[in-house]
Write an enzyme that holds these catalytic residues in place. Structure first.
Site, PDB file in Angstrom:
ATOM      1  N   LYS A 150       0.537  -1.180   0.019  1.00 52.38           N
ATOM      2  CA  LYS A 150      -0.272   0.080  -0.157  1.00 52.38           C
ATOM      3  C   LYS A 150       1.065   1.168   0.247  1.00 52.38           C
ATOM      4  O   LYS A 150       0.235   2.280  -0.691  1.00 52.38           O
ATOM      5  CB  LYS A 150      -0.658  -0.145   1.495  1.00 52.38           C
ATOM      6  CG  LYS A 150      -1.096   1.223   1.577  1.00 52.38           C
ATOM      7  CD  LYS A 150      -2.443   1.392   2.769  1.00 52.38           C
ATOM      8  CE  LYS A 150      -1.574   2.205   3.897  1.00 52.38           C
ATOM      9  NZ  LYS A 150      -1.935   3.294   3.638  1.00 52.38           N
ATOM     10  N   ASN A 151       1.790   1.860   1.306  1.00 49.76           N
ATOM     11  CA  ASN A 151       2.360   2.630   1.453  1.00 49.76           C
ATOM     12  C   ASN A 151       3.496   2.737  -0.049  1.00 49.76           C
ATOM     13  O   ASN A 151       4.383   3.523  -0.359  1.00 49.76           O
ATOM     14  CB  ASN A 151       3.404   2.437   2.330  1.00 49.76           C
ATOM     15  CG  ASN A 151       2.505   2.492   3.688  1.00 49.76           C
ATOM     16  OD1 ASN A 151       1.251   2.411   3.844  1.00 49.76           O
ATOM     17  ND2 ASN A 151       3.166   2.242   5.167  1.00 49.76           N
ATOM     18  N   ARG A 210      -3.592  10.714   4.294  1.00 50.65           N
ATOM     19  CA  ARG A 210      -2.623  12.178   4.933  1.00 50.65           C
ATOM     20  C   ARG A 210      -2.004  11.342   3.274  1.00 50.65           C
ATOM     21  O   ARG A 210      -1.573  12.676   2.164  1.00 50.65           O
ATOM     22  CB  ARG A 210      -1.741  10.639   5.274  1.00 50.65           C
ATOM     23  CG  ARG A 210      -2.451  10.934   6.926  1.00 50.65           C
ATOM     24  CD  ARG A 210      -1.830  11.790   7.142  1.00 50.65           C
ATOM     25  NE  ARG A 210      -2.590  12.004   9.301  1.00 50.65           N
ATOM     26  CZ  ARG A 210      -2.809  13.181  10.666  1.00 50.65           C
ATOM     27  NH1 ARG A 210      -1.848  14.477   9.674  1.00 50.65           N
ATOM     28  NH2 ARG A 210      -3.126  12.924  11.881  1.00 50.65           N
ATOM     29  N   CYS A 221      -5.750   8.479   9.510  1.00 50.84           N
ATOM     30  CA  CYS A 221      -5.572   7.992  10.953  1.00 50.84           C
ATOM     31  C   CYS A 221      -4.570   8.930  11.995  1.00 50.84           C
ATOM     32  O   CYS A 221      -3.510  10.314  11.532  1.00 50.84           O
ATOM     33  CB  CYS A 221      -3.981   6.651  10.715  1.00 50.84           C
ATOM     34  SG  CYS A 221      -4.995   5.151  10.136  1.00 50.84           S
ATOM     35  N   ARG A 274       1.586  14.751  12.141  1.00 47.29           N
ATOM     36  CA  ARG A 274       2.123  14.193  10.890  1.00 47.29           C
ATOM     37  C   ARG A 274       2.115  15.797   9.976  1.00 47.29           C
ATOM     38  O   ARG A 274       2.238  15.649   8.459  1.00 47.29           O
ATOM     39  CB  ARG A 274       1.247  13.749   9.844  1.00 47.29           C
ATOM     40  CG  ARG A 274       2.483  12.603  10.405  1.00 47.29           C
ATOM     41  CD  ARG A 274       1.766  10.688   9.237  1.00 47.29           C
ATOM     42  NE  ARG A 274       0.517  10.090   9.680  1.00 47.29           N
ATOM     43  CZ  ARG A 274       0.252   9.236   9.028  1.00 47.29           C
ATOM     44  NH1 ARG A 274       0.955   8.318   8.567  1.00 47.29           N
ATOM     45  NH2 ARG A 274      -0.959   8.763   9.082  1.00 47.29           N
ATOM     46  N   ASP A 298       5.317   1.559  11.975  1.00 49.77           N
ATOM     47  CA  ASP A 298       3.655   0.430  10.963  1.00 49.77           C
ATOM     48  C   ASP A 298       3.682  -0.791  11.936  1.00 49.77           C
ATOM     49  O   ASP A 298       2.926  -1.262  11.765  1.00 49.77           O
ATOM     50  CB  ASP A 298       3.718   1.188   9.511  1.00 49.77           C
ATOM     51  CG  ASP A 298       3.166   2.321   9.445  1.00 49.77           C
ATOM     52  OD1 ASP A 298       2.962   2.884  10.298  1.00 49.77           O
ATOM     53  OD2 ASP A 298       2.976   2.132   7.769  1.00 49.77           O
ATOM     54  N   ILE A 358       8.547   7.942  15.953  1.00 53.79           N
ATOM     55  CA  ILE A 358       7.970   8.162  15.134  1.00 53.79           C
ATOM     56  C   ILE A 358       6.468  10.242  15.067  1.00 53.79           C
ATOM     57  O   ILE A 358       6.093  10.930  14.671  1.00 53.79           O
ATOM     58  CB  ILE A 358       7.576   7.251  13.856  1.00 53.79           C
ATOM     59  CG1 ILE A 358       9.076   6.699  13.513  1.00 53.79           C
ATOM     60  CG2 ILE A 358       7.514   8.068  12.675  1.00 53.79           C
ATOM     61  CD1 ILE A 358      10.044   7.614  13.796  1.00 53.79           C
ATOM     62  N   ARG A 410      -8.335  -0.300   4.753  1.00 55.54           N
ATOM     63  CA  ARG A 410      -7.758   0.459   4.070  1.00 55.54           C
ATOM     64  C   ARG A 410      -6.141   0.079   3.645  1.00 55.54           C
ATOM     65  O   ARG A 410      -5.979   0.239   2.616  1.00 55.54           O
ATOM     66  CB  ARG A 410      -7.017   1.909   4.899  1.00 55.54           C
ATOM     67  CG  ARG A 410      -8.954   2.513   5.159  1.00 55.54           C
ATOM     68  CD  ARG A 410      -8.323   3.712   6.070  1.00 55.54           C
ATOM     69  NE  ARG A 410      -7.102   4.354   5.569  1.00 55.54           N
ATOM     70  CZ  ARG A 410      -5.960   5.468   7.208  1.00 55.54           C
ATOM     71  NH1 ARG A 410      -6.016   5.010   7.722  1.00 55.54           N
ATOM     72  NH2 ARG A 410      -4.732   5.942   5.669  1.00 55.54           N
TER      73      ARG A 410
END
Length: 416
Positions: free
Chosen positions: A22-23, A91, A115, A120, A304, A326, A396
């Site tokens: 996904k990322n 995002r 989320c 961020r 993550d 993070i 998601r």
């Protein structure tokens, strides 16, 4: 609203095929804004976030066609505004800013949502584009950006590692006039995947895989075909599923090199990880031991994977500590895990976990994407029945969760 019901206590055994990341897919899809020609992405997972990105690109004028595991993107840009109604869902929507500005010399992009795990801020994206000559102002929750003379090459030093800012500026620099150098750039595998796709489209990029990227801008990019890399977070998540249930899973298509500190931490906890052709096997040999981890940019332990590893540590022998560096609000799963019998105390940016012998099934609520799977993991290991609500978070970023787990023996079902 759907929920997921799990009856725990079954070791998982079998094979799970890892889907495309996904990322990686989200920034790769925005590359469709960089050319009028067709960009084809293969190994794409069917995920809600990718559908949101498809909706966003379509309203910019880009044609987005799904064909099984492939996405074809192409066509001229007809609209340079990214509206709040779409951007608020995710995002990663901010990633259209750099490509739109590079191609069209103007963009109006809503400040993003997603989320609720931390602020961020997008200031690194904006400062980088300003260094490349863009004029930027914030107006009514939107970023208004323009570069009437086009973007210019610049040297940009990130004060801290930012995956999103690295991606946005990498894409923008590919069509800028001159040479752009990104220092202290993110080194995540998804960044390298993006760079390889851009190179296939005609970009000139050096330093791929390092923290210094040098991009020589070109006049235009062309179409290409690119395979999305396997999802390292999904890989790590199912590795934790094998570990927490005492099972034995072969993770097909997984790339061990992309896991970084996750595999190191699993091995320290007593998990056996064996690399095989086209993937690796994860099994719990004997006991499970508490291990301390701190989230860091790649190749460190990824934020993550923090929630999933915490669920694993909740049933490990002894105590462990997880420190989150993070995002400042990424322990929202802790009260839900504690409802299932975990013993976790949060002190500032660290969580102290004292392992218990057995978790108990309970009704719990997902708070964000990765936290949702930490509750699935806890439910798989727990005695009794667990019901997880608000599982739209899960959809998601994880493809066919129930099917993949059921095929390996899990007693899990989605309840409408």
């Amino acid at each position: 609203m759907d929920s997921i019901r799990i009856t725990g206590g079954v070791p998982l055994n079998g094979t799970i095929a890892i889907s495309g990341a996904k990322n990686a897919a989200l920034p790769l899809m925005t590359c469709g804004l960089l050319t009028d020609e067709t960009l084809t992405l293969t190994n794409a997972a069917r995920l809600a976030d990718l559908q949101t990105m498809a909706d966003l690109l379509r309203q910019h004028g880009i044609s987005v066609e799904w064909n099984g595991r492939s996405i074809s993107l192409g066509g001229p840009i007809t609209n340079t505004e990214a509206p709040y109604d779409i951007v608020r869902k995710m995002r990663a929507s901010i990633l259209v800013l750099g490509p739109l500005l590079a191609r069209c010399r103007e963009a109006r992009v809503s400040l993003p949502g997603g989320c609720a795990i931390g602020t961020r801020p997008v200031n690194l994206h904006l400062k980088g584009l300003e260094a490349m000559g863009a004029k930027i102002k914030l107006d009514g929750g939107y970023v208004d950006a323009s570069a009437p003379q086009g973007l210019k090459g610049a040297t940009i030093v990130f004060p801290f590692v930012s995956v999103g800012a690295t991606e946005n500026l990498l894409m923008a620099a590919s069509l800028a006039d001159g040479v752009t150098t990104l220092k202290n750039a993110a080194r995540e595998p998804e960044i390298s995947d993006l760079a390889h796709c851009l190179i296939a489209m005609g970009a000139k990029i050096e330093g791929v895989g390092t923290d210094t990227l040098v991009i020589e801008g070109v006049k235009s990019l062309h179409g290409a075909e690119h395979a999305i890399l396997p999802d390292r977070i999904e890989t790590g998540t199912y590795a934790c599923a094998a570990a927490i249930t005492g099972g034995n899973l072969f993770l097909e298509n997984a790339r061990a090199a992309d896991l970084g500190a996750v595999l190191t931490s699993l091995r320290e906890a007593g998990i056996v990880v064996t690399e095989e052709a086209n993937g690796f096997r994860v099994a719990r040999a004997n006991g499970l031991h508490g291990v301390d981890v701190m989230t860091e940019p790649f190749p460190g332990f990824p934020t993550d994977m923090q929630a999933q590893f915490m669920a694993l540590m909740a049933v490990a022998d002894g105590a462990s500590m997880i420190t989150e560096t993070i995002f400042e609000n990424r322990f929202m799963h802790v009260p839900e895990l504690n409802r299932m019998g975990a013993k976790i105390n949060v002190h500032g940016s660290s969580a102290i976990i004292r392992g218990v012998k057995q978790l108990s099934g309970a009704p719990v609520m997902a708070t964000d994407l990765r936290a949702s799977f930490s509750l699935v993991l806890a439910g798989l290991a727990a005695q009794g029945e667990t019901t997880i609500s608000r599982v739209y978070h899960l959809d998601r970023g994880y493809e066919a969760v129930e099917q993949k787990l059921t095929a390996c023996g899990a007693r899990i079902e989605r309840v409408a």
